[in-house]
Design a protein around this motif. Structure first.
Motif, mmCIF file in Angstrom:
data_model
loop_
_atom_site.group_PDB
_atom_site.id
_atom_site.type_symbol
_atom_site.label_atom_id
_atom_site.label_comp_id
_atom_site.label_asym_id
_atom_site.label_seq_id
_atom_site.Cartn_x
_atom_site.Cartn_y
_atom_site.Cartn_z
ATOM 1 N N GLU A 1 88.745 -49.714 -27.052
ATOM 2 C CA GLU A 1 87.458 -50.104 -27.608
ATOM 3 C C GLU A 1 86.508 -48.925 -27.458
ATOM 4 O O GLU A 1 86.558 -48.203 -26.473
ATOM 5 C CB GLU A 1 86.907 -51.316 -26.864
ATOM 6 C CG GLU A 1 87.640 -52.588 -27.184
ATOM 7 C CD GLU A 1 86.956 -53.800 -26.582
ATOM 8 O OE1 GLU A 1 85.707 -53.808 -26.514
ATOM 9 O OE2 GLU A 1 87.673 -54.721 -26.194
ATOM 10 N N GLN A 2 85.638 -48.759 -28.433
ATOM 11 C CA GLN A 2 84.729 -47.622 -28.413
ATOM 12 C C GLN A 2 83.727 -47.731 -27.271
ATOM 13 O O GLN A 2 83.199 -48.800 -26.987
ATOM 14 C CB GLN A 2 83.978 -47.519 -29.733
ATOM 15 C CG GLN A 2 83.167 -46.243 -29.829
ATOM 16 C CD GLN A 2 82.669 -45.986 -31.227
ATOM 17 O OE1 GLN A 2 82.755 -46.837 -32.095
ATOM 18 N NE2 GLN A 2 82.135 -44.805 -31.446
ATOM 19 N N ALA A 3 83.504 -46.602 -26.620
ATOM 20 C CA ALA A 3 82.498 -46.503 -25.567
ATOM 21 C C ALA A 3 81.409 -45.542 -26.036
ATOM 22 O O ALA A 3 81.681 -44.618 -26.799
ATOM 23 C CB ALA A 3 83.134 -45.974 -24.282
ATOM 24 N N ALA A 4 80.193 -45.775 -25.586
ATOM 25 C CA ALA A 4 79.099 -44.858 -25.917
ATOM 26 C C ALA A 4 79.422 -43.485 -25.338
ATOM 27 O O ALA A 4 79.970 -43.374 -24.238
ATOM 28 C CB ALA A 4 77.787 -45.380 -25.339
ATOM 29 N N VAL B 1 99.121 -37.604 -17.710
ATOM 30 C CA VAL B 1 98.651 -37.331 -19.074
ATOM 31 C C VAL B 1 98.275 -38.648 -19.745
ATOM 32 O O VAL B 1 97.189 -38.772 -20.330
ATOM 33 C CB VAL B 1 99.730 -36.594 -19.906
ATOM 34 C CG1 VAL B 1 99.327 -36.506 -21.376
ATOM 35 C CG2 VAL B 1 100.008 -35.211 -19.333
ATOM 36 N N ALA B 2 99.159 -39.631 -19.646
ATOM 37 C CA ALA B 2 98.917 -40.932 -20.280
ATOM 38 C C ALA B 2 97.657 -41.585 -19.729
ATOM 39 O O ALA B 2 96.859 -42.156 -20.485
ATOM 40 C CB ALA B 2 100.133 -41.849 -20.090
ATOM 41 N N ASP B 3 97.455 -41.482 -18.422
ATOM 42 C CA ASP B 3 96.265 -42.074 -17.804
ATOM 43 C C ASP B 3 94.994 -41.391 -18.306
ATOM 44 O O ASP B 3 94.013 -42.062 -18.657
ATOM 45 C CB ASP B 3 96.350 -41.984 -16.281
ATOM 46 C CG ASP B 3 95.111 -42.555 -15.621
ATOM 47 O OD1 ASP B 3 94.853 -43.775 -15.789
ATOM 48 O OD2 ASP B 3 94.379 -41.794 -14.956
ATOM 49 N N ALA B 4 94.993 -40.081 -18.357
ATOM 50 C CA ALA B 4 93.808 -39.356 -18.840
ATOM 51 C C ALA B 4 93.535 -39.676 -20.307
ATOM 52 O O ALA B 4 92.375 -39.856 -20.709
ATOM 53 C CB ALA B 4 93.979 -37.852 -18.622
ATOM 54 N N MET B 5 94.583 -39.786 -21.106
ATOM 55 C CA MET B 5 94.395 -40.149 -22.517
ATOM 56 C C MET B 5 93.834 -41.561 -22.636
ATOM 57 O O MET B 5 92.976 -41.816 -23.475
ATOM 58 C CB MET B 5 95.719 -40.027 -23.287
ATOM 59 C CG MET B 5 96.170 -38.597 -23.532
ATOM 60 S SD MET B 5 95.038 -37.625 -24.564
ATOM 61 C CE MET B 5 95.273 -38.416 -26.165
ATOM 62 N N ARG B 6 94.305 -42.467 -21.791
ATOM 63 C CA ARG B 6 93.796 -43.843 -21.810
ATOM 64 C C ARG B 6 92.313 -43.858 -21.459
ATOM 65 O O ARG B 6 91.524 -44.590 -22.053
ATOM 66 C CB ARG B 6 94.587 -44.702 -20.817
ATOM 67 C CG ARG B 6 94.121 -46.137 -20.709
ATOM 68 C CD ARG B 6 94.720 -46.870 -19.517
ATOM 69 N NE ARG B 6 94.536 -46.194 -18.238
ATOM 70 C CZ ARG B 6 93.399 -46.172 -17.553
ATOM 71 N NH1 ARG B 6 92.325 -46.775 -18.004
ATOM 72 N NH2 ARG B 6 93.311 -45.514 -16.396
ATOM 73 N N TYR C 1 86.469 -41.658 -28.089
ATOM 74 C CA TYR C 1 86.835 -41.151 -29.416
ATOM 75 C C TYR C 1 87.254 -42.254 -30.368
ATOM 76 O O TYR C 1 87.637 -41.976 -31.499
ATOM 77 C CB TYR C 1 87.949 -40.102 -29.286
ATOM 78 C CG TYR C 1 87.428 -38.798 -28.723
ATOM 79 C CD1 TYR C 1 86.708 -37.921 -29.524
ATOM 80 C CD2 TYR C 1 87.641 -38.452 -27.393
ATOM 81 C CE1 TYR C 1 86.227 -36.726 -29.015
ATOM 82 C CE2 TYR C 1 87.165 -37.264 -26.877
ATOM 83 C CZ TYR C 1 86.455 -36.404 -27.700
ATOM 84 O OH TYR C 1 85.977 -35.215 -27.191
ATOM 85 N N ALA C 2 87.200 -43.510 -29.933
ATOM 86 C CA ALA C 2 87.576 -44.636 -30.809
ATOM 87 C C ALA C 2 86.519 -44.798 -31.900
ATOM 88 O O ALA C 2 85.340 -44.538 -31.677
ATOM 89 C CB ALA C 2 87.697 -45.913 -29.986
ATOM 90 N N LYS C 3 86.951 -45.214 -33.050
ATOM 91 C CA LYS C 3 86.014 -45.448 -34.153
ATOM 92 C C LYS C 3 85.975 -46.902 -34.485
ATOM 93 O O LYS C 3 86.896 -47.610 -34.396
ATOM 94 C CB LYS C 3 86.412 -44.642 -35.383
ATOM 95 C CG LYS C 3 85.983 -43.217 -35.267
ATOM 96 C CD LYS C 3 86.116 -42.563 -36.615
ATOM 97 C CE LYS C 3 85.365 -41.252 -36.612
ATOM 98 N NZ LYS C 3 85.289 -40.663 -37.907
#
Length: 132
Positions: A12-15, A119-124, A130-132
């Motif tokens: 979900e998008q975050a500010a 890597v997966a945790d940082a991407m999560r 970056y969600a739109k």
């Protein structure tokens, strides 16, 4: 095992929070560096098909992931926000997704899987920004 490789699928998008994104991007860059080192140390680099091409492909993707995560980290640390770094993130996300597919076919040892988990945790953690 597959859950270990699941990266940020439906974030979900975050500010936008420059300080938080900078911190996470630094973590991601460090994780990318650790992943490349772990792949290089992986005993035998035994990939499912045994193909030297696939082995090289995983090493190549690890290098590109390290480079791109480092570049993203540098850009956000320099104060560049969402608009200036979104394309970099999308490119990095594609590399992470491709690497995930290739890594799932590989017989990775525990230290290498642990490196991927970072890597997966940082991407999560960065995905919601970056969600739109």
């Amino acid at each position: 095992f597959a859950a270990l490789f699941a990266t940020a699928a439906l974030a979900e998008q975050a500010a936008w929070d420059q300080a938080q994104v900078t911190t996470i991007a630094k973590d991601l860059a460090a994780a990318g560096e650790g992943w490349e080192q772990a792949v290089r140390r992986q005993p035998g680099m035994t990939v499912g098909s045994g193909s030297a091409e696939e082995e090289f492909g995983l090493l190549q993707k690890a290098r590109v992931l390290r480079e791109q995560s480092g570049a993203l980290s540098a850009e956000v640390a320099a104060g560049k926000g969402f608009d200036k770094t979104h394309d970099m993130y999308r490119s990095l996300k594609e590399i992470v997704d491709d690497t995930e597919v290739q890594a799932q076919r590989a017989e990775l040892d525990e230290p290498t899987m642990d490196a991927w988990a970072k890597v997966a945790d940082a991407m999560r953690r960065i995905a919601p920004y970056y969600a739109k």
